[in-house]
Write a protein that holds these residues in place. Structure first.
Motif, PDB file in Angstrom:
ATOM      1  N   ASN A  99       0.866  -1.182   0.000  1.00 14.14           N
ATOM      2  CA  ASN A  99       0.000   0.000   0.000  1.00 14.14           C
ATOM      3  C   ASN A  99       0.903   1.232   0.000  1.00 14.14           C
ATOM      4  OD1 ASN A  99      -1.742   2.139   0.547  1.00 14.14           O
ATOM      5  ND2 ASN A  99      -2.933   1.015   2.066  1.00 14.14           N
ATOM      6  N   ARG A 100       0.887   2.002  -1.103  1.00 17.43           N
ATOM      7  CA  ARG A 100       1.787   3.142  -1.219  1.00 17.43           C
ATOM      8  C   ARG A 100       1.258   4.390  -0.518  1.00 17.43           C
ATOM      9  NH1 ARG A 100       5.174   4.322  -0.827  1.00 17.43           N
ATOM     10  NH2 ARG A 100       6.034   5.689  -2.416  1.00 17.43           N
ATOM     11  N   GLY A 101      -0.044   4.418  -0.230  1.00 16.61           N
ATOM     12  CA  GLY A 101      -0.564   5.582   0.466  1.00 16.61           C
ATOM     13  C   GLY A 101      -2.032   5.820   0.177  1.00 16.61           C
ATOM     14  N   SER A 102      -2.618   6.731   0.924  1.00 14.11           N
ATOM     15  CA  SER A 102      -4.038   7.032   0.786  1.00 14.11           C
ATOM     16  C   SER A 102      -4.257   8.242  -0.109  1.00 14.11           C
ATOM     17  CB  SER A 102      -4.658   7.273   2.163  1.00 14.11           C
ATOM     18  OG  SER A 102      -4.076   8.414   2.774  1.00 14.11           O
ATOM     19  N   VAL A 103      -5.426   8.273  -0.728  1.00 12.25           N
ATOM     20  CA  VAL A 103      -5.795   9.359  -1.628  1.00 12.25           C
ATOM     21  C   VAL A 103      -7.259   9.724  -1.371  1.00 12.25           C
ATOM     22  CG1 VAL A 103      -6.059  10.115  -4.017  1.00 12.25           C
ATOM     23  CG2 VAL A 103      -4.195   8.559  -3.404  1.00 12.25           C
ATOM     24  N   THR A 104      -7.538  11.016  -1.270  1.00  9.92           N
ATOM     25  CA  THR A 104      -8.909  11.502  -1.145  1.00  9.92           C
ATOM     26  C   THR A 104      -9.193  12.453  -2.302  1.00  9.92           C
ATOM     27  OG1 THR A 104      -8.869  11.352   1.282  1.00  9.92           O
ATOM     28  CG2 THR A 104     -10.578  12.736   0.293  1.00  9.92           C
ATOM     29  N   PHE A 105     -10.187  12.124  -3.116  1.00  7.16           N
ATOM     30  CA  PHE A 105     -10.568  12.941  -4.258  1.00  7.16           C
ATOM     31  C   PHE A 105     -11.889  13.641  -3.984  1.00  7.16           C
ATOM     32  CE2 PHE A 105      -7.412  11.286  -7.140  1.00  7.16           C
ATOM     33  CZ  PHE A 105      -7.366  12.223  -8.156  1.00  7.16           C
ATOM     34  N   ARG A 106     -11.926  14.913  -4.342  1.00 12.77           N
ATOM     35  CA  ARG A 106     -13.170  15.666  -4.273  1.00 12.77           C
ATOM     36  C   ARG A 106     -13.788  15.679  -5.667  1.00 12.77           C
ATOM     37  NH1 ARG A 106     -16.840  16.971  -0.447  1.00 12.77           N
ATOM     38  NH2 ARG A 106     -18.095  18.776  -1.100  1.00 12.77           N
ATOM     39  N   VAL A 107     -14.948  15.022  -5.809  1.00  7.97           N
ATOM     40  CA  VAL A 107     -15.649  14.951  -7.087  1.00  7.97           C
ATOM     41  C   VAL A 107     -17.044  15.516  -6.877  1.00  7.97           C
ATOM     42  CG1 VAL A 107     -16.447  13.461  -8.949  1.00  7.97           C
ATOM     43  CG2 VAL A 107     -14.331  12.903  -7.728  1.00  7.97           C
ATOM     44  N   GLU A 108     -17.305  16.669  -7.506  1.00  8.90           N
ATOM     45  CA  GLU A 108     -18.566  17.372  -7.300  1.00  8.90           C
ATOM     46  C   GLU A 108     -18.757  17.636  -5.802  1.00  8.90           C
ATOM     47  OE1 GLU A 108     -21.439  14.921  -9.288  1.00  8.90           O
ATOM     48  OE2 GLU A 108     -20.754  15.545 -11.279  1.00  8.90           O
ATOM     49  N   ASP A 109     -19.774  17.064  -5.173  1.00  7.82           N
ATOM     50  CA  ASP A 109     -19.985  17.325  -3.747  1.00  7.82           C
ATOM     51  C   ASP A 109     -19.775  16.079  -2.898  1.00  7.82           C
ATOM     52  OD1 ASP A 109     -22.134  15.990  -4.749  1.00  7.82           O
ATOM     53  OD2 ASP A 109     -23.647  17.114  -3.608  1.00  7.82           O
ATOM     54  N   ARG A 110     -18.870  15.203  -3.345  1.00  6.87           N
ATOM     55  CA  ARG A 110     -18.573  14.018  -2.559  1.00  6.87           C
ATOM     56  C   ARG A 110     -17.067  13.793  -2.466  1.00  6.87           C
ATOM     57  NH1 ARG A 110     -20.133  12.067  -7.620  1.00  6.87           N
ATOM     58  NH2 ARG A 110     -18.714  10.554  -8.571  1.00  6.87           N
ATOM     59  N   ASP A 111     -16.618  13.140  -1.412  1.00  7.63           N
ATOM     60  CA  ASP A 111     -15.214  12.772  -1.225  1.00  7.63           C
ATOM     61  C   ASP A 111     -15.061  11.271  -1.429  1.00  7.63           C
ATOM     62  OD1 ASP A 111     -14.365  15.323  -0.618  1.00  7.63           O
ATOM     63  OD2 ASP A 111     -14.782  15.102   1.527  1.00  7.63           O
ATOM     64  N   ASN A 112     -14.236  10.889  -2.409  1.00  7.37           N
ATOM     65  CA  ASN A 112     -13.913   9.487  -2.641  1.00  7.37           C
ATOM     66  C   ASN A 112     -12.598   9.173  -1.947  1.00  7.37           C
ATOM     67  OD1 ASN A 112     -16.181   9.139  -4.229  1.00  7.37           O
ATOM     68  ND2 ASN A 112     -15.101   9.597  -6.139  1.00  7.37           N
ATOM     69  N   VAL A 113     -12.634   8.275  -0.972  1.00 10.75           N
ATOM     70  CA  VAL A 113     -11.466   7.959  -0.147  1.00 10.75           C
ATOM     71  C   VAL A 113     -10.962   6.557  -0.491  1.00 10.75           C
ATOM     72  CG1 VAL A 113     -10.583   7.753   2.194  1.00 10.75           C
ATOM     73  CG2 VAL A 113     -12.404   9.401   1.695  1.00 10.75           C
ATOM     74  N   GLY A 114      -9.665   6.449  -0.764  1.00 12.77           N
ATOM     75  CA  GLY A 114      -9.106   5.151  -1.123  1.00 12.77           C
ATOM     76  C   GLY A 114      -7.605   5.109  -0.962  1.00 12.77           C
ATOM     77  N   ASN A 115      -6.970   4.133  -1.622  1.00 13.68           N
ATOM     78  CA  ASN A 115      -5.523   3.914  -1.529  1.00 13.68           C
ATOM     79  C   ASN A 115      -4.942   3.576  -2.892  1.00 13.68           C
ATOM     80  OD1 ASN A 115      -4.952   3.741   1.589  1.00 13.68           O
ATOM     81  ND2 ASN A 115      -6.782   2.501   1.250  1.00 13.68           N
ATOM     82  N   VAL A 116      -3.642   3.771  -3.020  1.00 17.17           N
ATOM     83  CA  VAL A 116      -2.902   3.297  -4.186  1.00 17.17           C
ATOM     84  C   VAL A 116      -2.185   2.005  -3.782  1.00 17.17           C
ATOM     85  CG1 VAL A 116      -1.007   3.736  -5.779  1.00 17.17           C
ATOM     86  CG2 VAL A 116      -2.625   5.564  -5.227  1.00 17.17           C
ATOM     87  N   ILE A 117      -2.607   0.893  -4.375  1.00 18.31           N
ATOM     88  CA  ILE A 117      -2.065  -0.432  -4.063  1.00 18.31           C
ATOM     89  C   ILE A 117      -1.253  -0.922  -5.252  1.00 18.31           C
ATOM     90  CG2 ILE A 117      -2.585  -2.774  -3.327  1.00 18.31           C
ATOM     91  CD1 ILE A 117      -3.524  -0.755  -1.332  1.00 18.31           C
ATOM     92  N   LEU A 118      -0.068  -1.460  -4.988  1.00 18.53           N
ATOM     93  CA  LEU A 118       0.756  -2.066  -6.033  1.00 18.53           C
ATOM     94  C   LEU A 118       0.833  -3.567  -5.818  1.00 18.53           C
ATOM     95  CD1 LEU A 118       3.828   0.351  -6.349  1.00 18.53           C
ATOM     96  CD2 LEU A 118       1.631   0.451  -7.546  1.00 18.53           C
ATOM     97  N   TYR A 119       0.758  -4.312  -6.930  1.00 15.02           N
ATOM     98  CA  TYR A 119       0.879  -5.770  -6.906  1.00 15.02           C
ATOM     99  C   TYR A 119       2.071  -6.167  -7.774  1.00 15.02           C
ATOM    100  CZ  TYR A 119      -3.967  -5.456  -5.279  1.00 15.02           C
ATOM    101  OH  TYR A 119      -5.112  -5.137  -4.585  1.00 15.02           O
TER     102      TYR A 119
END
Length: 241
Positions: A99-119
């Motif tokens: 897991n390289r780290g977390s990312v939070t994106f603001r899209v319109e009026d919502r926050d998409n919260v996730g991670n960048v995973i490498l395999y």
């Protein structure tokens, strides 16, 4: 910096072990049948970043678009199977995740919260240059390559007006590249072994993943493995070779 540090650690660990065995070669490894066994194991360790880092945040017209939380070091897990071809040569298939780290994106009026995973999915040759000595601690070198797959996933959306749908606003990238490394094996019982491993992984995605393409790294890990014998015919052949 991390590359040089890893080399120093590798030499600092393996050199004393090999030197201690060099004066009086120990046949314990051979007696336990180490050179007649296949291997199944896991490795746990660190992922030292050698590539780029995404910006901590991106803004447009004073409105925040995304935030990232990446670090130079991450936890790395790897499972593997190594098949014995001869006394000195094995083929290793491994699958790793970081897991390289977390990312939070603001899209319109919502926050998409996730991670960048490498395999990592690798197929490598594993060579024991001192297999003929029968030393208990056996250094090895590896070389090969495989698939590197990265994905920015979305775990949840922080808005009461939206439900999370799979693959919503997600992205991925793929790279086929080489991998080289080394380490040493230490069989501590007839069916149990330990190992130290270091791999250089030059990951270069063709398309940006979270604004960057270079995810190169050193994976430094220790592991435990189950040693099991093949057929008696295989064992006889390996002893001769």
């Amino acid at each position: 910096m991390y590359k040089h540090l890893a080399i120093v650690v590798f030499m600092g660990v393996i050199a004393p072990a090999v030197a201690s065995q060099g004066a009086e070669p120990d046949s314990a490894a051979a007696e336990r049948g180490f050179f007649n066994t296949h291997q199944v194991g896991i490795r746990l360790g660190g992922w030292a970043n050698l590539g780029d880092m995404p910006p901590e945040r991106d803004t447009a017209d004073a409105e925040e678009i995304f935030e990232t939380n990446f670090h130079d070091a991450s936890f790395y897990f790897e499972g593997y199977y190594a098949h014995r071809f001869t006394r000195a040569l094995m083929g290793e298939f491994s699958v790793g995740i970081v897991n390289r780290g977390s990312v939070t994106f603001r899209v319109e009026d919502r926050d998409n919260v996730g991670n960048v995973i490498l395999y990592t999915v690798l197929l490598q040759a594993k060579l024991y240059p001192l297999a003929s000595t029968g030393w208990t601690v056996q250094p090895y070198v590896t070389g090969g390559g495989g698939l590197f797959y990265g994905r920015r996933s979305v775990q949840f959306t922080s808005s009461t007006d939206y439900y999370y749908y799979p693959e919503l606003d997600e992205e991925s990238a793929t790279d086929f590249n080489y991998a080289v490394g080394g380490g040493f094996d230490w069989p501590i019982a007839s069916q149990i072994g330990l190992d130290f491993n270091i791999k250089y992984l030059p990951i270069e995605f063709g398309d940006p993943l979270m604004t960057i393409e270079d995810y190169g790294a050193l994976a430094i890990s220790i592991g435990v493995k189950y040693l099991y014998s093949g057929s008696s015919k295989e064992s006889d052949r390996n002893r001769r070779m």
